[in-house]
Design an enzyme around this catalytic site. Sequence first.
Site, PDB file in Angstrom:
ATOM      1  N   HIS A  20      13.573  48.131  50.349  1.00 15.27           N
ATOM      2  CA  HIS A  20      13.464  49.409  51.050  1.00 15.27           C
ATOM      3  C   HIS A  20      12.020  49.890  51.064  1.00 15.27           C
ATOM      4  CE1 HIS A  20      13.145  51.453  47.245  1.00 15.27           C
ATOM      5  NE2 HIS A  20      14.357  51.077  46.856  1.00 15.27           N
ATOM      6  N   HIS A  23       9.817  49.582  47.761  1.00 16.20           N
ATOM      7  CA  HIS A  23       9.308  48.223  47.491  1.00 16.20           C
ATOM      8  C   HIS A  23       8.210  47.872  48.488  1.00 16.20           C
ATOM      9  CE1 HIS A  23      13.842  47.855  46.645  1.00 16.20           C
ATOM     10  NE2 HIS A  23      13.263  48.008  45.467  1.00 16.20           N
ATOM     11  N   CYS A 128      22.202  54.143  28.923  1.00  9.46           N
ATOM     12  CA  CYS A 128      22.466  54.393  30.341  1.00  9.46           C
ATOM     13  C   CYS A 128      22.635  53.049  31.019  1.00  9.46           C
ATOM     14  CB  CYS A 128      21.318  55.187  30.988  1.00  9.46           C
ATOM     15  SG  CYS A 128      21.525  55.274  32.787  1.00  9.46           S
ATOM     16  N   CYS A 131      20.205  52.450  34.031  1.00  4.35           N
ATOM     17  CA  CYS A 131      18.805  52.100  33.693  1.00  4.35           C
ATOM     18  C   CYS A 131      18.767  50.827  32.859  1.00  4.35           C
ATOM     19  CB  CYS A 131      18.136  53.161  32.834  1.00  4.35           C
ATOM     20  SG  CYS A 131      17.998  54.744  33.578  1.00  4.35           S
ATOM     21  N   CYS A 145      20.807  61.255  31.660  1.00  6.22           N
ATOM     22  CA  CYS A 145      19.701  60.369  32.006  1.00  6.22           C
ATOM     23  C   CYS A 145      18.862  61.039  33.098  1.00  6.22           C
ATOM     24  CB  CYS A 145      20.273  59.038  32.497  1.00  6.22           C
ATOM     25  SG  CYS A 145      19.135  58.154  33.553  1.00  6.22           S
ATOM     26  N   HIS A 148      19.370  59.097  36.516  1.00  5.96           N
ATOM     27  CA  HIS A 148      20.673  58.946  37.162  1.00  5.96           C
ATOM     28  C   HIS A 148      21.571  60.167  37.048  1.00  5.96           C
ATOM     29  CE1 HIS A 148      19.186  54.802  36.701  1.00  5.96           C
ATOM     30  NE2 HIS A 148      19.671  54.698  37.914  1.00  5.96           N
ATOM     31  N   LYS A 297      15.180  62.694  47.119  1.00  7.34           N
ATOM     32  CA  LYS A 297      15.012  61.392  46.508  1.00  7.34           C
ATOM     33  C   LYS A 297      15.732  60.351  47.364  1.00  7.34           C
ATOM     34  CE  LYS A 297      15.364  59.183  42.126  1.00  7.34           C
ATOM     35  NZ  LYS A 297      15.710  59.133  40.762  1.00  7.34           N
ATOM     36  N   LYS A 300      20.920  55.332  47.580  1.00  7.60           N
ATOM     37  CA  LYS A 300      22.037  54.775  48.347  1.00  7.60           C
ATOM     38  C   LYS A 300      23.103  55.827  48.577  1.00  7.60           C
ATOM     39  CE  LYS A 300      22.847  49.879  47.878  1.00  7.60           C
ATOM     40  NZ  LYS A 300      23.594  48.860  47.180  1.00  7.60           N
TER      41      LYS A 300
HETATM   42  N1  MSP Z   1      12.889  44.864  37.985  1.00  8.15           N
HETATM   43  C1  MSP Z   1      12.170  46.003  37.572  1.00  8.15           C
HETATM   44  C2  MSP Z   1      10.685  45.722  37.496  1.00  8.15           C
HETATM   45  C3  MSP Z   1      10.288  44.585  36.606  1.00  8.15           C
HETATM   46  S1  MSP Z   1       8.597  44.281  36.688  1.00  8.15           S
HETATM   47  C4  MSP Z   1       8.307  43.228  35.463  1.00  8.15           C
HETATM   48  C5  MSP Z   1      12.382  47.139  38.571  1.00  8.15           C
HETATM   49  N2  MSP Z   1      12.806  46.803  39.775  1.00  8.15           N
HETATM   50  S2  MSP Z   1      13.056  47.833  40.996  1.00  8.15           S
HETATM   51  O1  MSP Z   1      13.673  47.072  42.041  1.00  8.15           O
HETATM   52  O2  MSP Z   1      13.758  48.981  40.544  1.00  8.15           O
HETATM   53  O3  MSP Z   1      11.648  48.209  41.504  1.00  8.15           O
HETATM   54  C6  MSP Z   1      10.959  49.331  41.029  1.00  8.15           C
HETATM   55  C7  MSP Z   1       9.686  49.422  41.824  1.00  8.15           C
HETATM   56  O4  MSP Z   1       9.995  49.502  43.240  1.00  8.15           O
HETATM   57  C8  MSP Z   1       8.857  50.657  41.580  1.00  8.15           C
HETATM   58  O5  MSP Z   1       8.054  50.555  40.431  1.00  8.15           O
HETATM   59  C9  MSP Z   1       8.052  50.697  42.855  1.00  8.15           C
HETATM   60  O6  MSP Z   1       7.116  49.680  42.861  1.00  8.15           O
HETATM   61  C10 MSP Z   1       9.112  50.388  43.882  1.00  8.15           C
HETATM   62  N3  MSP Z   1       9.866  51.586  44.260  1.00  8.15           N
HETATM   63  C11 MSP Z   1      11.223  51.723  44.262  1.00  8.15           C
HETATM   64  N4  MSP Z   1      11.540  52.961  44.751  1.00  8.15           N
HETATM   65  C12 MSP Z   1      10.417  53.647  45.047  1.00  8.15           C
HETATM   66  C13 MSP Z   1      10.138  54.869  45.693  1.00  8.15           C
HETATM   67  N5  MSP Z   1      11.079  55.710  46.070  1.00  8.15           N
HETATM   68  N6  MSP Z   1       8.852  55.168  45.941  1.00  8.15           N
HETATM   69  C14 MSP Z   1       7.822  54.312  45.638  1.00  8.15           C
HETATM   70  N7  MSP Z   1       8.062  53.136  45.064  1.00  8.15           N
HETATM   71  C15 MSP Z   1       9.307  52.845  44.562  1.00  8.15           C
HETATM   72  O7  MSP Z   1      12.110  48.273  38.195  1.00  8.15           O
END
Ligand code: MSP
Length: 641
Positions: A20, A23, A128, A131, A145, A148, A297, A300
Amino acid sequence: MTAAPFYITTPIYYVNAQPHLGHTYTTIAADVARRYHSMNGADTFLLTGTDEHGDKIVKAAEKNGVSPRDYVDRISCLFRDLWPQLNVSCDHFIRTTDPDHIAIVEQILQKIYDQGDIYYSEYEGLYCFDCERFYNTRELVDGKCPDHGKAPEAIRESNYFFKMSRYQQWLIDTIHENPALIQPERYRNEILSFLREPLEDLCISRPKSRLQWGITLPFDDQYVTYVWFDALINYISALGYPDGENFRKFWPHARHVVAKDILKPHGIYWPIMLKAAGIDIYKHLYVHGYWNVDESKMSKSLGNVVDPNYLKATYGTDAIRYFLMREMAFGLDSNFSESAIISRINSDLANDLGNLFSRVLGMFHKYFQGTVPDCMPETGHDFQLDLKADSEKLISDFSGAMERFEFHRALATVWEYIGKMNKYVDVTAPWELAKQKEARNQLETVICNLLEGLRVVSGLIYPVMPETAGTIQEHLGLDPQRPFYRIDEIRKWGSIPANITLPKAVTLFPRIDPETILSPVKPEAEGIRTAPIAPEIGIDDFSKIDLRAARVLHAEKIPKANKLLKLEIDLGSETRTIVAGIAQAYSPEQLVGKTVVVLANLKPAKLMGVRSQGMLLAAVEGDGCSVAVLDRDMPPGTRLK
Ligand code: MSP
């Protein structure tokens, strides 16, 4: 001086959700930084990938009725295939299910265990499940949490723990000695403030009775390692730790980019894990804020998750890359809305940059018939505006901001310069100079300066908008084989060769009419006349109808059929072609990336020579047509009941 190698990583993303906006932002930011450093001659390496073990993934696979293995393969591909679409070129895409990664996790765990930094103990704590971690009561908000909003569950079990507390003082000292380790400063302060409290040891295992989908501990086959000990190690396993050439070359220059949600694992657990394993810690951790959508925020359950495929199909890759980098001040939260994208495209891209480009090339073709005059741009009349001197300041301000990951600032400096160039046109008034024979040299100088200014702009926007940079450079007659994206080349005022002929301008960014994108089809003024409801059917008649969620992978017009579009759709288990009579209401680009509804068990039929295997559902009335899409994202192939 040769530039130091540049190694940049994104978090590895969980495969329990599709890619999304969040990422996408992090990964594009990493790509922008990588491209910028390659402009300084650095050898670069960009790592991204997917995090595939753990409870969340098992639950998501169960929900989809497939094995964890099939599920992770499917979602991981969505990430891997998306990045090149957004012009992110990664040097390695790591998956935590890769055998090489698993072997290195085992090796490091064994080493840390052997030296006594991992111990076995019973633990009772508040956990949690979303998380996938224990919380202490201080971290909870109203007993819930903070991420969440659910109360964590009390669980008791025996597990393995990593003695983080042993390294707490070392970490505090290290952060003080390296002020640039964690950036921006607010996040460094946040980590230092966590470290004011005693660090609890980190639970790093789960009993196999509760979870199988993980890496077995090398010293106890009844347990798997959990989340961070597996995931964080990807940053070195991907480089071939311990002996790989890439590890030797790139690890001393490692920079991680993450959002604030995973600050603690990256700012605390990871440096301590590295220290315990006897490995130098990373060089920098860059932490950005969160994207919210329409002021809430992104989640989903709210159904407001922004799909990058849709953004690309609707606005184009360069425009999206620009919007994301320009709109968010790195480190702070930002708000996403389509109207904000449209206004950035219309004002910054179509108006400022696009107009300047077509204005300058238009005058150049008009007054010099498309052939670059032989002039010395630095001499001649300067009209109190010196684009050359300004370009030097621009390059140094831009570079400083890029070094600090302040992408928004770097772009703002380029747009200030674009503003100056537009002013230069107004002040020098080439159309007036063109009327006076004796002002020919002056006209040449003015136009050459403008072409040179465009050249500098095209070089500096390259990390963020590589396609647009290429288009502008082609129009300036620059040889794509020469490294015109190198900062030292960009600096050389007067690099556009004289006497060559340049092509006429194209529209870089068409203006977008917000109405066409943001408004639903309007009903007729006197109300919609709909067909009468069909005769009743029983539930077993309905059960014969197999409706599925399908993602549109590709769409194109069918030649000579002005109503038909041919769509390539992903139905989860297979890809199909269907033909839909919606070409007058939708362009192919508007459909790509959408999750639509398809009648999947309709007998195939041939339409204009194309075999259609299913039917797309749409509301059709008179000239109005609206394709049925799912309100929330669901995996392709999900049945509608
Ligand atoms: N798998 C772990 C990370 C392990 S790294 C060794 C994880 N994955 S995640 O899919 O939840 O990805 C989190 C990351 O996705 C955030 O740190 C950021 O880079 C990105 N984002 C997810 N949602 C976001 C927003 N709403 N806004 C900006 N970036 C965010 O955590």
